[in-house]
Motif scaffolding. Sequence first.
Motif, PDB file in Angstrom:
ATOM      1  N   ALA A  90       0.832  -1.199   0.000  1.00 39.36           N
ATOM      2  CA  ALA A  90       0.000   0.000   0.000  1.00 39.36           C
ATOM      3  C   ALA A  90       0.866   1.247   0.000  1.00 39.36           C
ATOM      4  CB  ALA A  90      -0.925   0.007   1.219  1.00 39.36           C
ATOM      5  N   ASN A  91       0.300   2.359  -0.519  1.00 34.67           N
ATOM      6  CA  ASN A  91       0.990   3.640  -0.582  1.00 34.67           C
ATOM      7  C   ASN A  91       0.724   4.410   0.717  1.00 34.67           C
ATOM      8  OD1 ASN A  91       1.634   2.867  -3.118  1.00 34.67           O
ATOM      9  ND2 ASN A  91       0.051   4.058  -4.115  1.00 34.67           N
ATOM     10  N   THR A  92       1.382   4.030   1.769  1.00 36.79           N
ATOM     11  CA  THR A  92       1.131   4.654   3.058  1.00 36.79           C
ATOM     12  C   THR A  92       2.073   5.813   3.339  1.00 36.79           C
ATOM     13  OG1 THR A  92       2.563   2.999   4.064  1.00 36.79           O
ATOM     14  CG2 THR A  92       0.205   2.543   4.019  1.00 36.79           C
ATOM     15  N   TYR A  93       3.341   5.693   2.934  1.00 39.25           N
ATOM     16  CA  TYR A  93       4.353   6.729   3.140  1.00 39.25           C
ATOM     17  C   TYR A  93       4.570   7.058   4.605  1.00 39.25           C
ATOM     18  CZ  TYR A  93       3.060   7.451  -1.698  1.00 39.25           C
ATOM     19  OH  TYR A  93       2.748   7.277  -3.012  1.00 39.25           O
ATOM     20  N   GLY A  94       4.216   6.202   5.515  1.00 43.16           N
ATOM     21  CA  GLY A  94       4.530   6.414   6.920  1.00 43.16           C
ATOM     22  C   GLY A  94       3.716   7.509   7.569  1.00 43.16           C
ATOM     23  N   GLU A  95       4.188   7.963   8.724  1.00 44.33           N
ATOM     24  CA  GLU A  95       3.502   8.984   9.493  1.00 44.33           C
ATOM     25  C   GLU A  95       3.847  10.348   8.922  1.00 44.33           C
ATOM     26  OE1 GLU A  95       1.395   8.605  11.744  1.00 44.33           O
ATOM     27  OE2 GLU A  95       1.521   6.479  12.173  1.00 44.33           O
ATOM     28  N   GLY A  96       2.850  11.139   8.611  1.00 38.40           N
ATOM     29  CA  GLY A  96       3.074  12.461   8.067  1.00 38.40           C
ATOM     30  C   GLY A  96       2.613  13.527   9.024  1.00 38.40           C
ATOM     31  N   PRO A  97       2.805  14.807   8.676  1.00 38.96           N
ATOM     32  CA  PRO A  97       2.346  15.902   9.516  1.00 38.96           C
ATOM     33  C   PRO A  97       0.830  15.969   9.515  1.00 38.96           C
ATOM     34  CG  PRO A  97       3.184  16.716   7.420  1.00 38.96           C
ATOM     35  CD  PRO A  97       3.484  15.258   7.471  1.00 38.96           C
ATOM     36  N   PRO A  98       0.245  16.727  10.420  1.00 35.43           N
ATOM     37  CA  PRO A  98      -1.211  16.847  10.438  1.00 35.43           C
ATOM     38  C   PRO A  98      -1.725  17.501   9.171  1.00 35.43           C
ATOM     39  CG  PRO A  98      -0.194  18.435  11.918  1.00 35.43           C
ATOM     40  CD  PRO A  98       0.893  17.507  11.493  1.00 35.43           C
ATOM     41  N   LEU A  99      -3.031  17.387   8.936  1.00 36.35           N
ATOM     42  CA  LEU A  99      -3.631  17.945   7.735  1.00 36.35           C
ATOM     43  C   LEU A  99      -3.338  19.432   7.636  1.00 36.35           C
ATOM     44  CD1 LEU A  99      -7.065  16.123   7.709  1.00 36.35           C
ATOM     45  CD2 LEU A  99      -4.994  15.562   6.471  1.00 36.35           C
ATOM     46  N   SER A 100      -2.975  19.869   6.422  1.00 33.20           N
ATOM     47  CA  SER A 100      -2.528  21.239   6.217  1.00 33.20           C
ATOM     48  C   SER A 100      -3.657  22.074   5.640  1.00 33.20           C
ATOM     49  CB  SER A 100      -1.319  21.259   5.262  1.00 33.20           C
ATOM     50  OG  SER A 100      -0.333  20.365   5.708  1.00 33.20           O
ATOM     51  N   GLY A 101      -3.784  23.289   6.129  1.00 31.51           N
ATOM     52  CA  GLY A 101      -4.722  24.239   5.553  1.00 31.51           C
ATOM     53  C   GLY A 101      -6.086  24.181   6.202  1.00 31.51           C
ATOM     54  N   LYS A 102      -6.809  25.296   6.070  1.00 26.85           N
ATOM     55  CA  LYS A 102      -8.138  25.369   6.674  1.00 26.85           C
ATOM     56  C   LYS A 102      -9.151  24.515   5.932  1.00 26.85           C
ATOM     57  CE  LYS A 102      -8.979  29.668   4.108  1.00 26.85           C
ATOM     58  NZ  LYS A 102      -9.353  31.092   4.207  1.00 26.85           N
ATOM     59  N   PHE A 103      -8.962  24.344   4.619  1.00 24.98           N
ATOM     60  CA  PHE A 103      -9.893  23.507   3.870  1.00 24.98           C
ATOM     61  C   PHE A 103      -9.767  22.047   4.294  1.00 24.98           C
ATOM     62  CE2 PHE A 103      -9.168  27.048   0.846  1.00 24.98           C
ATOM     63  CZ  PHE A 103     -10.451  27.550   0.845  1.00 24.98           C
ATOM     64  N   ALA A 104      -8.524  21.581   4.474  1.00 23.15           N
ATOM     65  CA  ALA A 104      -8.334  20.207   4.915  1.00 23.15           C
ATOM     66  C   ALA A 104      -8.921  19.990   6.304  1.00 23.15           C
ATOM     67  CB  ALA A 104      -6.842  19.858   4.906  1.00 23.15           C
ATOM     68  N   ALA A 105      -8.766  20.994   7.176  1.00 18.69           N
ATOM     69  CA  ALA A 105      -9.334  20.870   8.519  1.00 18.69           C
ATOM     70  C   ALA A 105     -10.853  20.811   8.474  1.00 18.69           C
ATOM     71  CB  ALA A 105      -8.874  22.043   9.379  1.00 18.69           C
ATOM     72  N   PHE A 106     -11.462  21.577   7.544  1.00 20.36           N
ATOM     73  CA  PHE A 106     -12.919  21.543   7.440  1.00 20.36           C
ATOM     74  C   PHE A 106     -13.399  20.182   6.969  1.00 20.36           C
ATOM     75  CE2 PHE A 106     -16.479  21.807   4.440  1.00 20.36           C
ATOM     76  CZ  PHE A 106     -17.495  22.168   5.306  1.00 20.36           C
ATOM     77  N   PHE A 107     -12.795  19.642   5.921  1.00 25.33           N
ATOM     78  CA  PHE A 107     -13.226  18.346   5.412  1.00 25.33           C
ATOM     79  C   PHE A 107     -12.974  17.252   6.438  1.00 25.33           C
ATOM     80  CE2 PHE A 107     -13.044  20.580   1.362  1.00 25.33           C
ATOM     81  CZ  PHE A 107     -14.129  20.044   0.699  1.00 25.33           C
ATOM     82  N   LYS A 108     -11.885  17.363   7.177  1.00 25.83           N
ATOM     83  CA  LYS A 108     -11.608  16.366   8.206  1.00 25.83           C
ATOM     84  C   LYS A 108     -12.653  16.417   9.316  1.00 25.83           C
ATOM     85  CE  LYS A 108      -9.133  13.254  10.327  1.00 25.83           C
ATOM     86  NZ  LYS A 108      -9.031  11.873   9.812  1.00 25.83           N
ATOM     87  N   SER A 109     -13.051  17.635   9.717  1.00 24.24           N
ATOM     88  CA  SER A 109     -14.037  17.761  10.787  1.00 24.24           C
ATOM     89  C   SER A 109     -15.433  17.383  10.324  1.00 24.24           C
ATOM     90  CB  SER A 109     -14.046  19.200  11.315  1.00 24.24           C
ATOM     91  OG  SER A 109     -14.402  20.113  10.281  1.00 24.24           O
ATOM     92  N   PHE A 110     -15.736  17.610   9.034  1.00 23.22           N
ATOM     93  CA  PHE A 110     -17.088  17.338   8.554  1.00 23.22           C
ATOM     94  C   PHE A 110     -17.288  15.864   8.236  1.00 23.22           C
ATOM     95  CE2 PHE A 110     -20.521  17.098   5.486  1.00 23.22           C
ATOM     96  CZ  PHE A 110     -21.466  17.953   6.040  1.00 23.22           C
ATOM     97  N   PHE A 111     -16.331  15.272   7.504  1.00 22.76           N
ATOM     98  CA  PHE A 111     -16.467  13.885   7.082  1.00 22.76           C
ATOM     99  C   PHE A 111     -15.758  12.905   8.009  1.00 22.76           C
ATOM    100  CE2 PHE A 111     -16.974  16.335   3.181  1.00 22.76           C
ATOM    101  CZ  PHE A 111     -18.118  15.771   2.643  1.00 22.76           C
ATOM    102  N   GLY A 112     -14.947  13.407   8.932  1.00 31.07           N
ATOM    103  CA  GLY A 112     -14.130  12.531   9.749  1.00 31.07           C
ATOM    104  C   GLY A 112     -14.950  11.799  10.792  1.00 31.07           C
ATOM    105  N   THR A 113     -14.288  10.859  11.438  1.00 25.48           N
ATOM    106  CA  THR A 113     -14.939  10.016  12.442  1.00 25.48           C
ATOM    107  C   THR A 113     -13.999   9.825  13.616  1.00 25.48           C
ATOM    108  OG1 THR A 113     -16.136   8.843  10.730  1.00 25.48           O
ATOM    109  CG2 THR A 113     -16.025   7.792  12.879  1.00 25.48           C
ATOM    110  N   LYS A 114     -14.516   9.951  14.810  1.00 22.34           N
ATOM    111  CA  LYS A 114     -13.756   9.667  16.019  1.00 22.34           C
ATOM    112  C   LYS A 114     -14.101   8.266  16.499  1.00 22.34           C
ATOM    113  CE  LYS A 114     -13.513  14.488  17.524  1.00 22.34           C
ATOM    114  NZ  LYS A 114     -13.828  15.435  18.621  1.00 22.34           N
TER     115      LYS A 114
END
Length: 539
Positions: free
Chosen positions: A23-47
Amino acid sequence: MGLDDKNDERLDENAGFTEFPGANTYGEGPPLSGKFAAFFKSFFGTKRKVGRPVTVNPVRGDVIKVADAEEESASTGSLGMVRGNVKLPQVEYQRRRRYNDYEKMDEYPEIGAAIDIYADDSTQTHLDGTMINVVTETQEVKNAVQDFVKTTDLDKYLWDIIRNMCKYGDCFVENIVDMNNPTAGIQRLKILNPAYIYRREDKFGYLKGFRQEVPGSVNDQSTSMGRYDRKNIIELDREQLVHFRIHTSDSNYYPYGKSICAPGVRAWKSLRMMEDAMLIYRLHRAPERRIFYIDTGNLPQNKVERFMERIKAKFKKEKFYNTDSGNADERYNPISAEEDFFVPVSKQGGTKIETLPGAQNLGDIDDVRYFRDKVLAAMKIPKDFIVEKDKSPERKANLSQLDAKFAKAVMRVQRDAEVGLTDLIRRHLQIRNFPKSTYANMEIKLAPPSDLSEKRKLELAEQKTRVVQAVKGLDLFSNEYIYKNFYDMNDLEIEEIKKQKELEAPPAPEPGAAPAAPGAAPGAEQPPAAPPPPEEQGK
């Protein structure tokens, strides 16, 4: 339906058709960048809750999905660290090389025209003038999709999206939302360079997100060596991009798409070398040259060479008028030395000059045509679309047949584009808080690529109708037999047709009612009957 179930369904929708190890995992990366990424993560994401049991999806072939911590820990061992840089997997390195070949192929006139034909035929308009048709039973959803197409100019970007799909096999479109009014949905689309976008999947082939590489300076060659710097990477949420791709089960291209140019890369490289060889031959052999036969008479052998040099120097010079001195001077002319030949002869009847003709077979380019036809055949483009031949009636008839066959190749590209369009529009409706039941069965349809293909379908339907009329006229078979054998209907469809015909049938006339006048509409009020004659009234 809870958020966990929605997230599981999103994972299923983004999974590839075929799963392969690595799989194309590329290991651990930095947190999601930008306000748009944060919005999509908060809207579609799951805890997810700690200790959540392993779930099994019986629809997708019992693929087991583990918790996020297990997925991340299982993916960290597939990277090579070199001085802070991340080494790309082989599939990503080969993809960058393929994109470079596709860029060069697009500069070739015939190949560029072939890609344009794919994009043109895939973006035809329907009879009502629209490019995208929404099949849904909810009028509010249809109006929202039409507004979305106008707001984002999707009908204008669609040509570029499909062209990039055909050229690269992939096209990544970023969804941009107004953060001051997120409930308005996706407001703008941005087409990204696929060479700098990477899919990040877990070991089961589920999409976890995207990574975008910010190109460095021109002198930075780290990317060409198959590595990228962690500092130049932007993390994107999986809902932030829509990956349009031409699906393939070939493991050499998975999880990305396969370009229509891919089968013709080898033939194109051979074609390029053949054209270069033909050009060099023309430049070298095309000019006419002259042979000077110089009569040396009875000069001794040791003086012939000096005599020939004087003759050559004489022909190398050309006279011109010198404005400074006002005299006629001579200057060196190197062209004559490269074109002409000087041959000393003796006892041959004096000096003479002959002309050598240039290349006589400049029109023989069958080898170039051979490789050109192979490239067009690999792209499934009829060569009559690109290369003009004779204007015979047979060619026109064959062109019509080739158009119908080529339409099937275009329809395969349209089906893959419809998958991405459906995902994009559903994401927009979900952000606008539309109930899932309103767009769950929604379909996006593009216009048919060829009128001849549609005409052929109508001709077949007309011929079938004539056959059915002749069969019913003979009264040999029942209606149910005709439904099943001529129209391939099942029992449920036949029952539905019968119910609809009963509802559409006119009501039976009441007993004693006058028959309806010929030509009167069913159910229309009948005019009152005329009174009897006076003779009968007295009786």
